[in-house]
Design a protein around this motif. Structure first.
Motif, PDB file in Angstrom:
ATOM      1  N   VAL A   6       1.625  -4.814   5.889  1.00  0.00           N
ATOM      2  CA  VAL A   6       1.312  -5.444   7.173  1.00  0.00           C
ATOM      3  C   VAL A   6       0.066  -4.825   7.820  1.00  0.00           C
ATOM      4  CG1 VAL A   6       3.685  -6.170   7.645  1.00  0.00           C
ATOM      5  CG2 VAL A   6       2.946  -3.891   8.353  1.00  0.00           C
ATOM      6  N   ASN A   7      -0.802  -4.216   6.982  1.00  0.00           N
ATOM      7  CA  ASN A   7      -2.026  -3.578   7.504  1.00  0.00           C
ATOM      8  C   ASN A   7      -1.722  -2.633   8.659  1.00  0.00           C
ATOM      9  OD1 ASN A   7      -3.676  -4.950   5.703  1.00  0.00           O
ATOM     10  ND2 ASN A   7      -3.814  -6.739   7.056  1.00  0.00           N
ATOM     11  N   LEU A   8      -0.744  -1.787   8.446  1.00  0.00           N
ATOM     12  CA  LEU A   8      -0.314  -0.886   9.505  1.00  0.00           C
ATOM     13  C   LEU A   8      -1.455  -0.005  10.019  1.00  0.00           C
ATOM     14  CD1 LEU A   8       2.185  -0.059  11.089  1.00  0.00           C
ATOM     15  CD2 LEU A   8       2.736   1.581   9.286  1.00  0.00           C
ATOM     16  N   ARG A  61      15.221   1.440  -8.076  1.00  0.00           N
ATOM     17  CA  ARG A  61      14.101   0.498  -8.032  1.00  0.00           C
ATOM     18  C   ARG A  61      13.445   0.584  -6.654  1.00  0.00           C
ATOM     19  NH1 ARG A  61      16.655  -5.643  -7.147  1.00  0.00           N
ATOM     20  NH2 ARG A  61      17.431  -5.213  -5.050  1.00  0.00           N
ATOM     21  N   THR A  62      12.131   0.439  -6.663  1.00  0.00           N
ATOM     22  CA  THR A  62      11.377   0.429  -5.423  1.00  0.00           C
ATOM     23  C   THR A  62      10.521  -0.829  -5.442  1.00  0.00           C
ATOM     24  OG1 THR A  62      11.254   2.840  -5.541  1.00  0.00           O
ATOM     25  CG2 THR A  62       9.782   1.767  -3.986  1.00  0.00           C
ATOM     26  N   ALA A  63      10.440  -1.509  -4.315  1.00  0.00           N
ATOM     27  CA  ALA A  63       9.617  -2.720  -4.255  1.00  0.00           C
ATOM     28  C   ALA A  63       8.148  -2.343  -4.405  1.00  0.00           C
ATOM     29  CB  ALA A  63       9.840  -3.435  -2.933  1.00  0.00           C
ATOM     30  N   VAL A  64       7.420  -3.014  -5.286  1.00  0.00           N
ATOM     31  CA  VAL A  64       5.983  -2.776  -5.374  1.00  0.00           C
ATOM     32  C   VAL A  64       5.189  -3.988  -4.925  1.00  0.00           C
ATOM     33  CG1 VAL A  64       5.951  -0.933  -7.065  1.00  0.00           C
ATOM     34  CG2 VAL A  64       6.074  -3.293  -7.857  1.00  0.00           C
ATOM     35  N   ASP A 117       0.832  -1.188   0.000  1.00  0.00           N
ATOM     36  CA  ASP A 117       0.000   0.000   0.000  1.00  0.00           C
ATOM     37  C   ASP A 117       0.870   1.243   0.000  1.00  0.00           C
ATOM     38  OD1 ASP A 117      -1.778   1.975   0.293  1.00  0.00           O
ATOM     39  OD2 ASP A 117      -2.889   1.047   1.955  1.00  0.00           O
ATOM     40  N   TYR A 118       0.911   1.947  -1.167  1.00  0.00           N
ATOM     41  CA  TYR A 118       1.735   3.156  -1.278  1.00  0.00           C
ATOM     42  C   TYR A 118       0.940   4.431  -1.034  1.00  0.00           C
ATOM     43  CZ  TYR A 118       6.193   1.118  -2.488  1.00  0.00           C
ATOM     44  OH  TYR A 118       7.376   0.441  -2.426  1.00  0.00           O
ATOM     45  N   THR A 119      -0.349   4.284  -0.685  1.00  0.00           N
ATOM     46  CA  THR A 119      -1.099   5.499  -0.374  1.00  0.00           C
ATOM     47  C   THR A 119      -0.827   5.929   1.062  1.00  0.00           C
ATOM     48  OG1 THR A 119      -3.025   4.255   0.387  1.00  0.00           O
ATOM     49  CG2 THR A 119      -2.953   4.829  -1.957  1.00  0.00           C
ATOM     50  N   GLU A 120      -0.267   5.035   1.856  1.00  0.00           N
ATOM     51  CA  GLU A 120       0.004   5.329   3.259  1.00  0.00           C
ATOM     52  C   GLU A 120       1.271   6.174   3.393  1.00  0.00           C
ATOM     53  OE1 GLU A 120      -1.417   3.666   6.197  1.00  0.00           O
ATOM     54  OE2 GLU A 120      -3.061   2.951   4.931  1.00  0.00           O
ATOM     55  N   ARG A 121       1.365   6.863   4.509  1.00  0.00           N
ATOM     56  CA  ARG A 121       2.581   7.626   4.775  1.00  0.00           C
ATOM     57  C   ARG A 121       3.784   6.687   4.867  1.00  0.00           C
ATOM     58  NH1 ARG A 121       2.619  11.463   9.949  1.00  0.00           N
ATOM     59  NH2 ARG A 121       4.855  11.244  10.318  1.00  0.00           N
TER      60      ARG A 121
END
Ligand SMILES: [Fe+2]
Ligand SMILES: [Fe+2]
Length: 472
Positions: free
Chosen positions: A14-16, A53-56, A5-9
């Protein structure tokens, strides 16, 4: 689950957002991390666009996404490998019981120490490499350095997540302390010796990635076997990133060796220094140094700590589940290197206390495979020289050989012999000054420094002359 989830800060899988306490703890740590990064991360390049590269996703497909990023904007986050349904503890006294989703109370202190020790190496290497950008041999190499740096930053995030999620207030204090120690600092050094050494030049950097990051691979692989499931899943994902670091190291040294051989043939001399190259004798000295300090990272040959970690189910062997034995090792033996009279031999020791040495054996075999590939390059040029790993007892500061002087070929020496010869085996101040003199930055796209060959291909299918870092 595999998606991040990249919308999170804080990007995570891990469902932070469902754990407000943890989310707040990590959001509180995030600006401190960024402050550390700006202070101790790559000097002089924080505002530049870097092709990273960034992990997606943590599954095998679509692992990474490439694009230009300014390093402080890199999306560091928390990524764990997929859970394995029905996973059990695979070794030690708890063998066969379900893997632990939470820290077993009685192992809390030990586990915290293991995680902190691993976590401490991650920011340390970024600090050690802070100055290298200024002397990069090419934009391609500069980009690889930064990729390694941001991923070590992410590995720090991985360990901080475990500390904050599972160790309460103690964990938060450890997370802060990880940002406060400094590599090489007299008052607040990093925990392990090799991570307080300097990485002053690119030959050292490539050697570090080859030898010291490979120690990381073996430590992470044995922690990936852990019965504490969050640690296992964290380390499994970190290993996929670590592979790139070792690629940078092995291919970097290989390109140096190739260039050296080209210069040797062209000028019909072993002394390629005056032709702007690194002679094989100097490369051998750097191998001796970096290999020996990395061997120390595995700890003492005989260690009750290592036995306890195993018996408790916290840290396994390399490829534990592929081994065909009882996975408790009670009553088993293992042969361990030791000083026997005035030479180095082996003796049988209880397998449980020999786990550091066993992991070191796996590591040495892996290093040897890389050295063999370098030697193939030398042979392919028709040159009759072989690079060698030093004997495991050479130049050690930890374990059975800390107080003995040993030559790279394993001969035990007197102090006088050591004093007379060690300049031939380890980099001297003059060697270091020479290597340093070659470190002139090359930043024109597609160009490479005189002492290193171009790689066979670029990153992510891009051409060699691609602008991997935008300096303008
Ligand atoms: Fe790492
Ligand atoms: Fe690494």
């Amino acid at each position: 689950m595999a998606g991040i989830d990249y919308t999170e800060r804080i990007p995570n899988n891990v469902n932070l957002s469902e754990n407000r306490r943890l989310q707040r703890a990590l959001e509180d740590w995030q600006p401190k991390f960024l402050e550390w990064w700006k202070d101790m991360g790559p000097l002089g390049f924080q505002a530049k666009d870097v092709y990273l590269r960034t992990a997606v996703s943590v599954d095998a497909q679509g692992w990474a996404n490439f694009g230009y990023v300014r390093m402080p904007d890199y999306r560091w986050g928390i990524f764990l490998a997929e859970p394995e349904p029905g996973r059990v503890v695979n070794f030690g006294d708890h063998k066969g019981s379900p893997a632990w989703p939470e820290v077993p109370g009685e192992y809390r202190g030990v586990l915290r120490r293991l995680i902190v020790t691993q976590g401490d190496t991650e920011p340390a290497s970024v600090e050690q490499q802070q100055h290298l950008g200024r002397t990069c041999p090419s934009l391609y190499d500069l980009r690889n350095l930064f990729q390694v740096n941001v991923e070590e930053g992410r590995h720090l995030w991985a360990m901080v997540y475990l500390l904050d999620a599972h160790f309460g207030r103690d964990g938060r204090e450890e997370s802060e302390a990880l940002l406060q120690r400094r590599s090489g600092d007299a008052d607040k050094p990093r925990i392990l010796g090799a991570f307080n050494e300097q990485t002053p030049d690119w030959l050292s950097f490539f050697m570090f990635c080859f030898f010291t990051d490979r120690d990381g691979k073996y430590q992470l692989a044995s922690l990936a076997e852990s019965g504490f499931d969050p640690l296992s899943r964290t380390c499994r994902f970190m290993l996929t990133e670590e592979a790139h670091h070792m690629f940078v190291g092995e291919s970097g040294v290989q390109r140096i060796v190739q260039r050296t051989c080209e210069l040797m043939r062209e000028h019909r001399t072993e002394d390629v220094r005056k032709h702007g190259g690194l002679d094989l004798a100097t490369i051998q000295k750097y191998i001796n140094f970096h290999c020996s300090v990395s061997l120390d990272l595995f700890g003492s040959e005989v260690s009750t700590n290592a036995a306890n970690f195993y018996t408790m189910g916290l840290k396994g062997r390399f490829e534990e589940t592929k081994k065909d034995d009882d996975h408790t090792l009670k009553g088993a033996t293992y042969s361990v290197a030791d000083l026997v009279g005035d030479r180095i031999g082996t003796r049988e020791e209880a397998a449980l206390v020999s786990l550091n040495e066993r992991l070191r054996d796996d590591y040495v075999a892996d290093c040897q495979r890389g050295v063999n590939r370098w030697n193939q390059v030398i042979r392919s040029h028709g040159i009759d020289v072989e690079l060698r790993l030093p004997h495991r007892a050479f130049h050690r500061a930890i374990g059975s050989f800390a107080d003995v002087k040993v030559a790279p070929d394993g001969r035990v020496l007197s102090e006088a012999e050591w004093d007379a010869r060690h300049h031939d085996w380890l980099p001297t101040a003059e060697d270091q000054a020479f290597v340093g003199s070659l470190m002139q930055p090359v930043t024109e796209p597609g160009r490479f420094a005189s002492w290193i060959a171009a790689p066979p291909r670029g990153i992510n299918g891009q051409p060699l002359e691609f602008e991997y870092v935008r300096l303008a």
